[in-house]
Design a protein around this motif. Structure first.
Motif, PDB file in Angstrom:
ATOM      1  N   PHE B 111      33.671  47.764  54.051  1.00 40.52           N
ATOM      2  CA  PHE B 111      33.236  47.993  52.757  1.00 40.52           C
ATOM      3  C   PHE B 111      34.503  47.734  52.195  1.00 40.52           C
ATOM      4  CE2 PHE B 111      31.870  50.797  49.335  1.00 40.52           C
ATOM      5  CZ  PHE B 111      30.786  50.439  49.379  1.00 40.52           C
ATOM      6  N   SER B 112      35.637  47.894  52.057  1.00 42.09           N
ATOM      7  CA  SER B 112      36.528  48.248  52.120  1.00 42.09           C
ATOM      8  C   SER B 112      37.048  46.373  51.734  1.00 42.09           C
ATOM      9  CB  SER B 112      37.661  48.544  52.071  1.00 42.09           C
ATOM     10  OG  SER B 112      39.261  48.234  51.770  1.00 42.09           O
ATOM     11  N   GLY B 113      36.625  45.580  52.549  1.00 37.71           N
ATOM     12  CA  GLY B 113      37.485  43.899  52.504  1.00 37.71           C
ATOM     13  C   GLY B 113      36.315  43.265  51.520  1.00 37.71           C
ATOM     14  N   ARG B 114      34.779  44.132  51.719  1.00 35.23           N
ATOM     15  CA  ARG B 114      34.112  43.010  50.731  1.00 35.23           C
ATOM     16  C   ARG B 114      34.349  43.455  49.201  1.00 35.23           C
ATOM     17  NH1 ARG B 114      28.907  40.971  49.237  1.00 35.23           N
ATOM     18  NH2 ARG B 114      28.181  42.621  48.462  1.00 35.23           N
ATOM     19  N   VAL B 115      33.644  45.311  48.949  1.00 35.65           N
ATOM     20  CA  VAL B 115      33.486  45.702  47.870  1.00 35.65           C
ATOM     21  C   VAL B 115      34.957  46.113  47.607  1.00 35.65           C
ATOM     22  CG1 VAL B 115      31.881  47.659  47.634  1.00 35.65           C
ATOM     23  CG2 VAL B 115      30.975  46.542  48.828  1.00 35.65           C
ATOM     24  N   GLY B 116      35.523  46.725  47.878  1.00 36.86           N
ATOM     25  CA  GLY B 116      36.282  47.431  47.191  1.00 36.86           C
ATOM     26  C   GLY B 116      37.465  46.023  46.707  1.00 36.86           C
ATOM     27  N   ALA B 117      37.727  45.251  47.762  1.00 33.83           N
ATOM     28  CA  ALA B 117      39.415  43.840  47.250  1.00 33.83           C
ATOM     29  C   ALA B 117      38.406  43.083  46.047  1.00 33.83           C
ATOM     30  CB  ALA B 117      38.782  43.205  48.577  1.00 33.83           C
ATOM     31  N   ASN B 118      36.651  43.210  45.849  1.00 33.36           N
ATOM     32  CA  ASN B 118      35.778  42.905  44.976  1.00 33.36           C
ATOM     33  C   ASN B 118      36.072  42.859  43.356  1.00 33.36           C
ATOM     34  OD1 ASN B 118      32.492  42.173  43.842  1.00 33.36           O
ATOM     35  ND2 ASN B 118      33.906  39.864  44.421  1.00 33.36           N
ATOM     36  N   ASN B 119      35.539  44.544  44.003  1.00 30.27           N
ATOM     37  CA  ASN B 119      35.813  45.155  42.792  1.00 30.27           C
ATOM     38  C   ASN B 119      37.440  44.946  42.116  1.00 30.27           C
ATOM     39  OD1 ASN B 119      34.985  47.231  41.395  1.00 30.27           O
ATOM     40  ND2 ASN B 119      36.266  49.111  42.380  1.00 30.27           N
ATOM     41  N   THR B 120      38.331  45.003  42.781  1.00 29.90           N
ATOM     42  CA  THR B 120      40.050  45.444  42.490  1.00 29.90           C
ATOM     43  C   THR B 120      39.886  44.036  41.330  1.00 29.90           C
ATOM     44  OG1 THR B 120      40.817  47.020  43.677  1.00 29.90           O
ATOM     45  CG2 THR B 120      41.892  45.188  42.971  1.00 29.90           C
ATOM     46  N   ALA B 121      39.422  43.046  42.460  1.00 26.46           N
ATOM     47  CA  ALA B 121      39.345  41.250  41.867  1.00 26.46           C
ATOM     48  C   ALA B 121      39.076  41.330  40.362  1.00 26.46           C
ATOM     49  CB  ALA B 121      39.187  40.380  42.834  1.00 26.46           C
ATOM     50  N   GLU B 122      37.275  41.949  39.971  1.00 28.34           N
ATOM     51  CA  GLU B 122      37.021  41.719  39.381  1.00 28.34           C
ATOM     52  C   GLU B 122      37.350  42.492  37.785  1.00 28.34           C
ATOM     53  OE1 GLU B 122      32.017  41.547  40.455  1.00 28.34           O
ATOM     54  OE2 GLU B 122      32.500  43.126  39.451  1.00 28.34           O
ATOM     55  N   LEU B 123      37.934  43.773  38.380  1.00 24.94           N
ATOM     56  CA  LEU B 123      38.505  44.801  37.196  1.00 24.94           C
ATOM     57  C   LEU B 123      40.288  43.929  37.151  1.00 24.94           C
ATOM     58  CD1 LEU B 123      38.303  48.413  38.485  1.00 24.94           C
ATOM     59  CD2 LEU B 123      36.815  46.934  37.156  1.00 24.94           C
ATOM     60  N   ALA B 124      40.914  43.293  37.474  1.00 28.84           N
ATOM     61  CA  ALA B 124      42.025  43.099  37.175  1.00 28.84           C
ATOM     62  C   ALA B 124      41.760  41.678  36.554  1.00 28.84           C
ATOM     63  CB  ALA B 124      42.636  42.767  38.618  1.00 28.84           C
ATOM     64  N   THR B 125      41.131  40.853  36.979  1.00 27.83           N
ATOM     65  CA  THR B 125      41.207  39.697  36.255  1.00 27.83           C
ATOM     66  C   THR B 125      40.002  40.080  34.388  1.00 27.83           C
ATOM     67  OG1 THR B 125      40.021  38.481  37.657  1.00 27.83           O
ATOM     68  CG2 THR B 125      39.130  37.767  36.261  1.00 27.83           C
ATOM     69  N   MET B 126      39.101  41.254  34.470  1.00 26.30           N
ATOM     70  CA  MET B 126      39.015  41.942  33.315  1.00 26.30           C
ATOM     71  C   MET B 126      40.161  42.485  32.829  1.00 26.30           C
ATOM     72  SD  MET B 126      35.452  43.769  33.655  1.00 26.30           S
ATOM     73  CE  MET B 126      34.243  43.916  32.261  1.00 26.30           C
ATOM     74  N   THR B 127      41.087  43.047  33.784  1.00 27.29           N
ATOM     75  CA  THR B 127      42.380  43.465  33.005  1.00 27.29           C
ATOM     76  C   THR B 127      43.201  42.697  31.886  1.00 27.29           C
ATOM     77  OG1 THR B 127      41.927  45.249  34.149  1.00 27.29           O
ATOM     78  CG2 THR B 127      44.173  45.094  32.934  1.00 27.29           C
ATOM     79  N   VAL B 128      43.476  41.078  33.130  1.00 23.66           N
ATOM     80  CA  VAL B 128      44.747  40.191  32.176  1.00 23.66           C
ATOM     81  C   VAL B 128      43.758  39.519  31.278  1.00 23.66           C
ATOM     82  CG1 VAL B 128      45.716  40.307  34.871  1.00 23.66           C
ATOM     83  CG2 VAL B 128      43.881  38.990  34.244  1.00 23.66           C
ATOM     84  N   THR B 129      42.917  39.083  31.775  1.00 21.56           N
ATOM     85  CA  THR B 129      41.508  38.459  29.782  1.00 21.56           C
ATOM     86  C   THR B 129      41.008  38.891  28.781  1.00 21.56           C
ATOM     87  OG1 THR B 129      39.783  38.264  31.509  1.00 21.56           O
ATOM     88  CG2 THR B 129      40.658  36.743  32.196  1.00 21.56           C
TER      89      THR B 129
END
Lengths: 244, 260
Positions: B111-129
């Motif tokens: 779950f961490s690899g699929r959902v947690g990593a995806n959550n971080t990537a999405e939020l990080a992209t939203m932050t930098v953009t």
């Protein structure tokens, strides 16, 4: 309407140094300067996204840094902003992005929302783009959708960070003309950062120039164009030789 | 950033400061989210959207992982089962290990690899953009609108997926027990149901809830605190996965000690 008084802000190094400026109500204010001068940081301070270490930012008579969360949200309801990176929400369609501020402000009439979205898309020359996702748009198209979203609520204060970046000259001039027209119709107070000096100065009432975090010039557009300050003169006229 | 000519004490100090910053950041995020739960300030549609994409879309990967986990446990236990002729203990052994330990921890890591990593990537992209900033300028609280629904969805769905995964792992174990060791499924389920207590299952589910909290908070923290543009997004995802895995094992150790 907007008053910035002795504002200091630093990250690793100072990015705003003792900035003081006043933007009268109903004024279209152009903020110019070379890269990393602090223009975008100043805009974010105006929007309350960054808090200065020293000094005050006042909008509608409210000191932004002193407001609690609820009061700050009330002020932000009267502010529109276009970001340098457009900041479109990736998971929403173009229409949903533009409608987002309307829905969050409580508008529920879907027919009216659709009409206002279509009107904004026509204004930025993107009719029929309602169902597209931001990921499928070019940089210029994203910019225009960002402009549509920033103007859809007809906010009292609108902050634009590079509204014409990545646009061709014709579209760029159209966007500046559109923003000027919108500002005059709504009587809004606008602060606009742009590197496209020639076109920016065709629409501004007043201009401030920043350099290394400090405001080194402030005056009317005509005064900026006729300034003898060596840095301002070089920058406004795009001269190669000079102190910059 | 560490430099080559920095001494060991300086590097150690920097690492400790970085760790303290992240642990503190997670704690502050948790406190700010708790404040938004009383009274609840939650975006309902966003919660449903996240429950679906984090939970329903994880069913296949969790299912496959669980089935094979059950099978692997039988293969590992096979040698002893054959040597001592203890076929009746297969259900108990597989059930005890799966429900209390292996099921929750492996499903949490997936779950961490699929959902947690995806959550971080999405939020990080939203932050930098600047999408998070855009929400704020639209007078929307990003924590209530964006983060709280994700955190609640992750905790809820990891709990549900653990139950689903436990059942599939036991089915996989029963199947492999019959196929490899000739232990009938009736013997397997009898051994399981006679010896496993409700508390064994509850222990695993309590752990899964704790793991959900760890994954949700760390993946959100690293997503929101990203810096450095696109390369920063990659670093944030990496840090989030490492922190989640570490947190899962530390929590597992502490929970096992307390709940035994």
């Amino acid at each position: 309407m907007i008053e910035v008084t002795n504002v200091w802000k630093r990250f690793a190094a100072p990015v705003l140094r003792d900035v003081t400026l006043r933007v009268p109500g109903g004024c279209l204010y152009g903020l110019i300067g070379p890269g990393a001068a602090g223009k975008s940081v100043l805009l974010k301070c105006l929007a309350g996204l960054l808090r200065p270490e020293r000094g005050t930012v006042q909008i509608f008579g409210e000191t932004i840094g002193a407001l609690d969360e609820v009061a700050l949200q009330a002020v932000r309801n009267r502010i529109g902003m276009l970001f340098q990176n457009n900041a479109l929400f990736d998971h929403l369609t173009v229409a949903e992005n533009i409608a987002f501020p309307l829905r969050r402000r409580g508008l529920t009439d879907e027919a009216e929302i659709a009409a206002r979205v279509a009107d904004r898309l026509r204004a930025v020359s993107l009719p029929g783009f309602e169902e597209r996702l931001p990921g499928g748009l070019s940089g210029g198209q994203k910019k225009r959708v960002g402009v549509a979203r920033a103007t859809v609520t007809r906010a009292d204060v609108v902050l634009y960070d590079e509204p014409a970046a990545g646009l061709d000259p014709v579209t760029s001039q159209k966007i500046f003309d559109l923003l000027r027209r919108e500002q005059q119709e709504a009587g809004a107070t606008v602060v606009m950062v742009s590197s496209d000096i020639d076109r920016l100065l065709t629409v501004t009432d007043r201009v401030g120039m920043m350099l290394d975090g400090a405001l080194i010039f402030e005056g009317t557009t005509a005064e900026a164009q006729g300034s003898l300050h060596p840095v301002v003169k070089q920058f406004v006229h795009g001269e190669v030789d000079g102190p910059l | 950033m560490a430099t080559e000519d920095e001494g060991l004490p300086a590097q150690t100090g920097r690492a400790v400061l970085s760790l303290a910053t992240d642990v503190g950041g997670v704690a502050v995020l948790a406190a700010r989210l708790l404040r938004r739960m009383a009274p609840p300030r939650l975006d309902g549609p966003e919660l449903w959207r996240n429950l679906h994409r984090m939970g329903v879309r994880s069913l296949p990967i969790v299912g496959v992982t669980a089935l094979f986990t059950g099978g692997i446990m039988v293969i590992q236990a096979g040698v002893l089962i054959r040597r001592f002729g203890a076929e009746g203990l297969l259900g108990w052994g597989a059930g005890f290990a799966t429900l209390r330990e292996v099921g929750p921890i492996l499903i949490a890591l997936m779950f961490s690899g699929r959902v947690g990593a995806n959550n971080t990537a999405e939020l990080a992209t939203m932050t930098v953009t600047e999408q998070i900033d855009a929400l704020e300028t639209l007078a929307i609280d990003p924590l209530a609108y964006l983060i709280l629904p994700r955190v609640l969805a992750m905790i809820t769905m990891l709990f549900v997926l653990t139950i689903y995964g436990d059942v599939l792992a036991l089915m996989g174990a029963a199947f492999m027990g019959e196929a490899l060791l000739g232990v009938s499924t009736a013997t397997f389920w009898n051994g399981l149901l006679e010896s496993i207590r409700v508390w064994d299952m509850a222990t695993g589910l309590i752990k899964s809830a704790l793991f959900g909290v760890v994954i949700a908070l760390s993946s959100s923290h690293f997503g929101l605190s990203v810096s450095g543009g696109a390369p920063g997004v990659g670093r944030a995802v990496n840090a989030s996965v490492v922190a989640s895995a570490t947190g899962i094992f530390i929590c597992d150790y502490l929970a096992t000690y307390v709940l035994q």
